[in-house]
Design a protein around this motif. Structure first.
Motif, PDB file in Angstrom:
ATOM      1  N   GLY A 223      22.030  -1.570 -15.794  1.00  0.00           N
ATOM      2  CA  GLY A 223      21.390  -0.443 -16.485  1.00  0.00           C
ATOM      3  C   GLY A 223      20.424   0.289 -15.553  1.00  0.00           C
ATOM      4  O   GLY A 223      20.425   1.521 -15.475  1.00  0.00           O
ATOM      5  N   TYR A 224      19.618  -0.483 -14.827  1.00  0.00           N
ATOM      6  CA  TYR A 224      18.650   0.115 -13.895  1.00  0.00           C
ATOM      7  C   TYR A 224      19.386   0.829 -12.757  1.00  0.00           C
ATOM      8  O   TYR A 224      18.950   1.885 -12.287  1.00  0.00           O
ATOM      9  CB  TYR A 224      17.716  -0.964 -13.329  1.00  0.00           C
ATOM     10  N   ILE A 225      20.509   0.238 -12.296  1.00  0.00           N
ATOM     11  CA  ILE A 225      21.269   0.873 -11.205  1.00  0.00           C
ATOM     12  C   ILE A 225      21.852   2.206 -11.687  1.00  0.00           C
ATOM     13  O   ILE A 225      21.812   3.220 -10.983  1.00  0.00           O
ATOM     14  CB  ILE A 225      22.400  -0.064 -10.688  1.00  0.00           C
ATOM     15  N   GLU A 226      22.368   2.236 -12.915  1.00  0.00           N
ATOM     16  CA  GLU A 226      22.932   3.473 -13.473  1.00  0.00           C
ATOM     17  C   GLU A 226      21.847   4.556 -13.552  1.00  0.00           C
ATOM     18  O   GLU A 226      22.080   5.724 -13.222  1.00  0.00           O
ATOM     19  CB  GLU A 226      23.545   3.190 -14.854  1.00  0.00           C
ATOM     20  N   MET A 227      20.669   4.142 -13.995  1.00  0.00           N
ATOM     21  CA  MET A 227      19.526   5.063 -14.066  1.00  0.00           C
ATOM     22  C   MET A 227      19.228   5.617 -12.668  1.00  0.00           C
ATOM     23  O   MET A 227      19.046   6.825 -12.483  1.00  0.00           O
ATOM     24  CB  MET A 227      18.329   4.230 -14.552  1.00  0.00           C
ATOM     25  N   TYR A 228      19.210   4.730 -11.681  1.00  0.00           N
ATOM     26  CA  TYR A 228      18.950   5.125 -10.285  1.00  0.00           C
ATOM     27  C   TYR A 228      19.990   6.136  -9.814  1.00  0.00           C
ATOM     28  O   TYR A 228      19.664   7.147  -9.201  1.00  0.00           O
ATOM     29  CB  TYR A 228      18.973   3.868  -9.400  1.00  0.00           C
ATOM     30  N   ARG A 229      21.271   5.841 -10.118  1.00  0.00           N
ATOM     31  CA  ARG A 229      22.359   6.748  -9.689  1.00  0.00           C
ATOM     32  C   ARG A 229      22.167   8.149 -10.243  1.00  0.00           C
ATOM     33  O   ARG A 229      22.356   9.137  -9.569  1.00  0.00           O
ATOM     34  CB  ARG A 229      23.706   6.230 -10.204  1.00  0.00           C
ATOM     35  N   ARG A 230      21.790   8.234 -11.547  1.00  0.00           N
ATOM     36  CA  ARG A 230      21.641   9.551 -12.184  1.00  0.00           C
ATOM     37  C   ARG A 230      20.444  10.319 -11.593  1.00  0.00           C
ATOM     38  O   ARG A 230      20.446  11.544 -11.575  1.00  0.00           O
ATOM     39  CB  ARG A 230      21.401   9.411 -13.685  1.00  0.00           C
ATOM     40  N   ILE A 231      19.411   9.568 -11.186  1.00  0.00           N
ATOM     41  CA  ILE A 231      18.187  10.224 -10.712  1.00  0.00           C
ATOM     42  C   ILE A 231      18.258  10.484  -9.208  1.00  0.00           C
ATOM     43  O   ILE A 231      17.881  11.551  -8.732  1.00  0.00           O
ATOM     44  CB  ILE A 231      16.946   9.354 -11.053  1.00  0.00           C
ATOM     45  N   ILE A 232      18.758   9.508  -8.463  1.00  0.00           N
ATOM     46  CA  ILE A 232      18.672   9.571  -7.002  1.00  0.00           C
ATOM     47  C   ILE A 232      20.047   9.690  -6.345  1.00  0.00           C
ATOM     48  O   ILE A 232      20.207  10.421  -5.371  1.00  0.00           O
ATOM     49  CB  ILE A 232      17.888   8.357  -6.462  1.00  0.00           C
TER      50      ILE A 232
END
Ligand code: UDP
Length: 242
Positions: A223-232
């Motif tokens: 979940g955190y990695i997906e969030m990172y992908r969308r932001i960064i």
């Protein structure tokens, strides 16, 4: 740079730096919930949370908010202005979720007419109770009426700015928590802004934030990695996760 450990929290260590007016925030891989009763270590979480925090603080800075952010040193260090922290958790909400559902008879997921702001006292022994302006300004005298109004208005503005920012990335911003601190008689946004302190839902309602951990939903780091992908994006993911 000679560093001295100033404090260690559940997910971050704070060190002094060679500059008296700055601190170094080291984001650990630890994840905790329920006042630290539940605790695990997730490899790479410090990197994800520091990176996301750095990105979001820069969004706030570019929108004119005063924040403690100075620099990001990958993979998991943020250099920040040293603030005198105010012991409040200031929550902004766009959508009903979490503790609000225990106070107001509304189902999770309902969009609020306009952003709302709530204040919680940072006190582990009392489990961070919800408090109001009278308690904050008159009883505890933590901040004055002008300062509380500044915090309320900034949180509501941040609600709108981050709502749009995340919408553009196909994520729904449900709510978030901000901690403020003082520097030279001004109030700055401090602490962190990432999946530990915000609720973010994917377009299909999938939870991407710490609720995956709180509710034992599994795939927490994913979940955190997906969030990172969308932001960064993809930058740095290979080095940390292989
Ligand atoms: N939150 C936080 N730290 C806390 C409590 C809440 O960062 O100690 C965040 C939480 O992740 C959510 C928002 O603040 O994004 C609102 O949390 P709520 O009041 O609904 O409490 P919770 O259900 O998380 O206990």
């Amino acid at each position: 740079m000679i560093m001295k450990l100033l404090t260690e929290g559940k997910t971050k260590k704070v060190f002094s730096t060679s500059k008296d007016d700055e601190v170094l925030l080291f984001f650990k891989d630890d994840i905790t919930a329920f006042d630290g009763v539940k605790h695990d270590v997730l490899k790479g979480k410090g990197f994800l949370n520091a990176s996301i925090s750095a990105a979001l603080f820069q969004v706030l800075e570019s929108n004119g908010f005063k924040t403690h952010f100075v620099d990001f040193i990958p993979p998991n260090i943020i250099i920040a202005k040293k603030l005198q922290m105010i012991p409040l958790e200031v929550v902004g909400r766009n959508i009903v979720a979490g503790s609000l559902t225990k106070r107001i008879p509304l189902e999770p997921g309902i969009k609020l007419n306009s952003p709302i702001c709530e204040f919680f006292l940072k006190d582990d022994n009392l489990h961070d109770p919800l408090i109001n302006d009278e308690h904050i300004c008159n009883v505890l005298q933590i901040v004055n009426h002008e300062e509380i109004e500044y915090m309320r208005q900034t949180v509501k503005k941040i609600c709108k700015i981050l709502d749009k920012y995340f919408n553009d990335r196909k994520i729904t911003l449900v709510d978030f928590k901000i901690e403020y601190g003082r520097l030279d008689d001004q109030i700055y946004v401090g602490d962190e802004l990432n999946g530990d302190s915000m609720r973010l839902w994917d377009a299909d309602g999938k939870i991407l934030d710490k609720d995956r951990y709180r509710k034992d939903l599994g795939d927490v780091i994913e979940g955190y990695i997906e969030m990172y992908r969308r932001i960064i994006g993809e930058e740095g993911l290979d080095e940390i996760f292989g």
